[in-house]
Motif scaffolding. Structure first.
Motif, PDB file in Angstrom:
ATOM      1  N   UNK A 202       0.835  -1.205   0.000  1.00  0.00           N
ATOM      2  CA  UNK A 202       0.000   0.000   0.000  1.00  0.00           C
ATOM      3  C   UNK A 202       0.872   1.258   0.000  1.00  0.00           C
ATOM      4  N   UNK A 203       1.947   1.241   0.781  1.00  0.00           N
ATOM      5  CA  UNK A 203       2.842   2.391   0.853  1.00  0.00           C
ATOM      6  C   UNK A 203       3.653   2.600  -0.408  1.00  0.00           C
TER       7      UNK A 203
ATOM      8  N   UNK B 144     -10.904  -6.074   4.685  1.00  0.00           N
ATOM      9  CA  UNK B 144     -11.428  -4.731   4.957  1.00  0.00           C
ATOM     10  C   UNK B 144     -12.598  -4.432   4.036  1.00  0.00           C
ATOM     11  N   UNK B 145     -13.509  -3.622   4.553  1.00  0.00           N
ATOM     12  CA  UNK B 145     -14.575  -3.159   3.673  1.00  0.00           C
ATOM     13  C   UNK B 145     -14.049  -1.980   2.853  1.00  0.00           C
ATOM     14  N   UNK B 146     -14.746  -1.651   1.816  1.00  0.00           N
ATOM     15  CA  UNK B 146     -14.304  -0.621   0.873  1.00  0.00           C
ATOM     16  C   UNK B 146     -14.127   0.737   1.533  1.00  0.00           C
ATOM     17  N   UNK B 147     -15.029   1.101   2.436  1.00  0.00           N
ATOM     18  CA  UNK B 147     -14.955   2.423   3.069  1.00  0.00           C
ATOM     19  C   UNK B 147     -13.719   2.552   3.962  1.00  0.00           C
ATOM     20  N   UNK B 148     -13.409   1.515   4.744  1.00  0.00           N
ATOM     21  CA  UNK B 148     -12.217   1.551   5.608  1.00  0.00           C
ATOM     22  C   UNK B 148     -10.955   1.640   4.774  1.00  0.00           C
ATOM     23  N   UNK B 149     -10.908   0.860   3.716  1.00  0.00           N
ATOM     24  CA  UNK B 149      -9.735   0.855   2.847  1.00  0.00           C
ATOM     25  C   UNK B 149      -9.581   2.214   2.157  1.00  0.00           C
ATOM     26  N   UNK B 150     -10.690   2.795   1.722  1.00  0.00           N
ATOM     27  CA  UNK B 150     -10.625   4.103   1.069  1.00  0.00           C
ATOM     28  C   UNK B 150     -10.146   5.175   2.038  1.00  0.00           C
ATOM     29  N   UNK B 151     -10.523   5.071   3.300  1.00  0.00           N
ATOM     30  CA  UNK B 151     -10.060   6.037   4.305  1.00  0.00           C
ATOM     31  C   UNK B 151      -8.545   5.949   4.474  1.00  0.00           C
ATOM     32  N   UNK B 152      -8.013   4.734   4.486  1.00  0.00           N
ATOM     33  CA  UNK B 152      -6.551   4.543   4.574  1.00  0.00           C
ATOM     34  C   UNK B 152      -5.873   5.151   3.350  1.00  0.00           C
ATOM     35  N   UNK B 153      -6.427   4.884   2.179  1.00  0.00           N
ATOM     36  CA  UNK B 153      -5.825   5.395   0.942  1.00  0.00           C
ATOM     37  C   UNK B 153      -5.863   6.917   0.889  1.00  0.00           C
ATOM     38  N   UNK B 154      -6.949   7.513   1.394  1.00  0.00           N
ATOM     39  CA  UNK B 154      -7.035   8.976   1.423  1.00  0.00           C
ATOM     40  C   UNK B 154      -5.968   9.565   2.344  1.00  0.00           C
ATOM     41  N   UNK B 155      -5.740   8.920   3.483  1.00  0.00           N
ATOM     42  CA  UNK B 155      -4.691   9.385   4.403  1.00  0.00           C
ATOM     43  C   UNK B 155      -3.308   9.255   3.771  1.00  0.00           C
ATOM     44  N   UNK B 156      -3.083   8.140   3.092  1.00  0.00           N
ATOM     45  CA  UNK B 156      -1.795   7.950   2.418  1.00  0.00           C
ATOM     46  C   UNK B 156      -1.571   9.022   1.351  1.00  0.00           C
ATOM     47  N   UNK B 157      -2.618   9.363   0.625  1.00  0.00           N
ATOM     48  CA  UNK B 157      -2.505  10.378  -0.416  1.00  0.00           C
ATOM     49  C   UNK B 157      -2.173  11.737   0.190  1.00  0.00           C
ATOM     50  N   UNK B 158      -2.777  12.051   1.325  1.00  0.00           N
ATOM     51  CA  UNK B 158      -2.510  13.334   1.980  1.00  0.00           C
ATOM     52  C   UNK B 158      -1.055  13.455   2.417  1.00  0.00           C
TER      53      UNK B 158
ATOM     54  N   UNK C 150      -5.241   4.726  -5.870  1.00  0.00           N
ATOM     55  CA  UNK C 150      -6.155   5.852  -5.685  1.00  0.00           C
ATOM     56  C   UNK C 150      -7.494   5.440  -5.092  1.00  0.00           C
ATOM     57  N   UNK C 151      -7.939   4.240  -5.420  1.00  0.00           N
ATOM     58  CA  UNK C 151      -9.262   3.817  -4.951  1.00  0.00           C
ATOM     59  C   UNK C 151      -9.172   2.449  -4.292  1.00  0.00           C
ATOM     60  N   UNK C 152     -10.188   2.131  -3.508  1.00  0.00           N
ATOM     61  CA  UNK C 152     -10.241   0.827  -2.844  1.00  0.00           C
ATOM     62  C   UNK C 152     -10.349  -0.287  -3.876  1.00  0.00           C
ATOM     63  N   UNK C 153     -11.051  -0.017  -4.970  1.00  0.00           N
ATOM     64  CA  UNK C 153     -11.177  -1.013  -6.038  1.00  0.00           C
ATOM     65  C   UNK C 153      -9.815  -1.313  -6.655  1.00  0.00           C
ATOM     66  N   UNK C 154      -9.032  -0.273  -6.910  1.00  0.00           N
ATOM     67  CA  UNK C 154      -7.686  -0.454  -7.450  1.00  0.00           C
ATOM     68  C   UNK C 154      -6.798  -1.203  -6.461  1.00  0.00           C
TER      69      UNK C 154
END
Length: 173
Positions: free
Chosen positions: A131-132, A153-167, A137-141
């Motif tokens: 992941x790092x 993980x569910x999609x929403x939790x994974x997307x939250x992690x990805x958003x933090x990584x992007x920031x 960009x997206x949970x689907x990707x």
């Protein structure tokens, strides 16, 4: 019955032909049975199963710290005086690779990412490193690139992690 041979035992025989001998068959040890390595729903890494995985950014931090430490050493106290600085082209290219592909170059970013990942014990070190490094960009990707995440993980939790990584990416600052 004439086969081109003389029946006279005292007749001169041509010298025996010395044919080259075939090489002796050498038995090579069989390679060990290949261990299963797979990045499916369950990550199988074979010999590397119990090894701590690093992202490119984490590896950059480690290698850069070691390189700086070696450069700062007194060359007179080292028996390998000419090798201590590690300024040969291979090391330089290696460090350039890390500088080009590391997404998180600030130490604070790496600590923040590790703290965030610590709140998700369901992720393995390999999944965290992927992941790092990949920073989807997206949970689907992310679940396409790392299939084992789909069951954890569910999609929403994974997307939250990805958003933090992007920031936290240094290239966006």
């Amino acid at each position: 019955m004439d086969y081109g041979e003389s029946t006279n035992p005292n007749a001169a025989r041509p010298p025996p032909v010395d044919y080259p001998k075939p090489p002796r068959l050498v038995s090579r040890p069989k390679p060990p049975a290949a261990q299963e390595e797979e990045m499916g729903n369950e990550i199988k890494l074979g010999d590397f199963e119990d090894v701590h995985a690093l992202s490119v950014s984490e590896a950059r931090a480690v290698v850069t710290a070691v390189h700086k430490g070696r450069k700062n050493k007194d060359p007179e106290s080292n028996p390998l005086r000419d090798r201590i600085h590690n300024d040969n082209p291979t090391i330089t290219h290696f460090l350039d690779y890390f500088d080009n592909f590391a997404r998180y170059k600030e130490e604070e970013s790496l600590h923040a990412i590790n703290a965030m990942f610590d709140t998700h014990p369901e992720l393995t070190t390999v999944e965290k490193a992927l992941l790092g490094t990949l920073t989807p960009d997206s949970a689907d990707e992310a679940t396409t690139l790392i299939p084992s995440l789909a069951d954890k993980m569910d999609t929403d939790s994974l997307q939250a992690i990805l958003d933090e990584l992007t920031k936290m990416q240094d290239r966006l600052r």
